[in-house]
Write an enzyme that holds these catalytic residues in place. Structure first.
Site, PDB file in Angstrom:
ATOM      1  N   HIS A 243      -3.432   4.347  -1.929  1.00  0.00           N
ATOM      2  CA  HIS A 243      -4.500   3.695  -1.400  1.00  0.00           C
ATOM      3  C   HIS A 243      -5.123   4.220  -0.037  1.00  0.00           C
ATOM      4  CE1 HIS A 243      -1.893   0.661  -3.482  1.00  0.00           C
ATOM      5  NE2 HIS A 243      -3.036   0.158  -3.990  1.00  0.00           N
TER       6      HIS A 243
ATOM      7  N   LEU B  99       0.825  -1.230   0.167  1.00  0.00           N
ATOM      8  CA  LEU B  99      -0.177  -0.004  -0.055  1.00  0.00           C
ATOM      9  C   LEU B  99       0.893   1.163  -0.055  1.00  0.00           C
ATOM     10  CD1 LEU B  99      -2.554  -1.170   2.739  1.00  0.00           C
ATOM     11  CD2 LEU B  99      -2.930  -1.188   0.182  1.00  0.00           C
TER      12      LEU B  99
END
Lengths: 291, 291
Positions: free
Chosen positions: B43, B39
């Site tokens: 994100h 991530l």
């Protein structure tokens, strides 16, 4: 409270009605019976099963163009909305969803749900694209109704296998409940398409169920030892005694994978499935033998 | 109440946790952020949007083999579960769903959700089968989480178009929320794949965002009158100034149909989308111009 059947033609109203019912009762169990209408006792048996097991029973009636081939009977498929609504009322359905083609497909669908493997043989082979159309529309209807359980007739055994495979593969949160084939007193499996049959075709159409009975007795007598090709041949010879019958397929496959079996005993369940044409009318029937 | 992140690896537990939360609050709004992990701030921006608009935020991390081609980077796709969980915690996600490949595909899937039209060009052309894999896994995840809203980064503009088309065609009851591209200070669009870049590749990778900036200014200067082929040529010439850049595609298409446009003004929104390789690393970027 007097039972009140709701007739709904729009997706938004359908969602609202079901949402409202669920809001009133958080443990509500919704049962769904998707059909193409022209309802008969087979459909009634699905509604009864849903009524027995669920709190809210939703019936859909939609002749889905996506699952008909270019030379199939879409335009002449029988319809009788008033009779269908009377049957739904008699079987105490709560909601009948009757969408138009425009409501279901406001634009041509660009998305197709396609199931392989179980669709290779039987009707998948005879009716290319048919099961893509079935899987796609059933997926759409499942997303509209969001039922806890959905009821399908085992007469369309391959359809049941396709839907079960789709539900498993796509993790759709619905229980698929297959229900037994319902037959006329003389053995003919109920089908909306039986209405197409001329009197002599109707008489000879008994060859479907009688050939399955013959197959069952040959399997029973041999305790499952009968050769698959011998069984296949016996069924075909029996059907050929009816001069109006034109065989589309006779298949003996493992269930629910619908893959060929070398010996009957190789599978725990074997499906014997037939498709036979009488003039333009194509009938199917099957029997499931478990060992 | 102290915020508590639930880490769940099994579908059954995921369903139970969401069912439990919904039982406690019948108006609960569930927001879902499906990712392949590793991530980054892009994100994080999706999680923040979900956190702002929803009551329960579910993040999934699953590197989906189905959407990788045989010669793509499935085996070397970057993973860092501990760092991902820390980010999820920091962004106050409620549930992180981390299924194994076996949990998602206990048997090879026989069911594929396939979207045509919007998948013909761009990454659909460069990565055959990719969007079938995306549509299929997103459909599975939607059936598991049953979110009210799902958040996707506009960096994968074609993916957003595919998901929106699927949701519309299959009547999936979820709102798709596209979120803006997040960039490094120097303009590079954030991507888990940026970690693959060697320092000199990383420097030259700026050519993606700078060519889009150039395109935007050419469109603005001409008030949308610039010829599509001239615009296309200008972008390609700009990218070619970076010797390490190997162009996969430069496309100027209507959005969200992703069909070619003869003139920019023929569509109300035009997507300029690029895929450029640096060694084995394939980067994408895009800009959406509305008239």
């Amino acid at each position: 409270m007097v039972h009140q059947l709701q007739v709904i033609r729009h997706i938004q109203q359908l969602r609202a009605a079901i949402r409202q019912a669920r809001a009133k009762d958080s443990t509500l169990r919704v049962g769904f019976v998707p059909t193409m209408g022209y309802l008969h006792e087979g459909h009634a048996s699905l509604l009864r099963a849903a009524r027995q097991q669920c709190d809210l029973v939703v019936l859909s009636i939609f002749v889905n163009p996506l699952q008909f081939g270019p030379n199939e009977d879409l335009s002449r498929y029988p319809r009788d909305e008033q009779r269908d609504l009377a049957l739904a009322e008699a079987e105490k359905a709560d909601i009948v969803f009757l969408p138009s083609v425009e409501e279901m497909y406001p634009t041509p669908t660009q998305t197709v749900v396609s199931v392989s493997g179980v669709t290779e043989r039987l009707c998948g082979e005879s009716r290319p694209g048919h099961f893509d159309g079935v899987a796609t529309v059933v997926s759409k209807l499942f997303h509209m109704v969001q039922p806890d359980a959905a009821y399908f007739g085992q007469k369309d055994a391959q359809q049941v296998a396709v839907i079960q495979q789709m539900v498993q593969d796509l993790n759709i949160p619905v229980q698929i409940v297959p229900c037994p084939i319902v037959r006329e007193a003389d053995g003919l499996a109920l089908s909306s398409r039986n209405v197409y049959l001329e009197p002599e075709q109707r008489r000879q159409a008994l060859v479907l169920s009688s050939s399955l009975k013959l197959a069952e007795s040959l399997v029973a007598e041999s305790k499952g030892a009968i050769d698959v090709s011998e069984l296949h041949k016996a069924i075909i010879e029996h059907i050929r005694q009816s001069p109006l019958a034109e065989i589309d397929y006779v298949e003996i496959v493992a269930y629910p994978t619908l893959q060929p079996v070398a010996r009957l005993r190789d599978a725990s369940s074997v499906l014997i499935a037939l498709a036979v044409k009488f003039g333009k009318t194509r009938l199917i029937d099957n029997t499931l033998i478990s060992f």
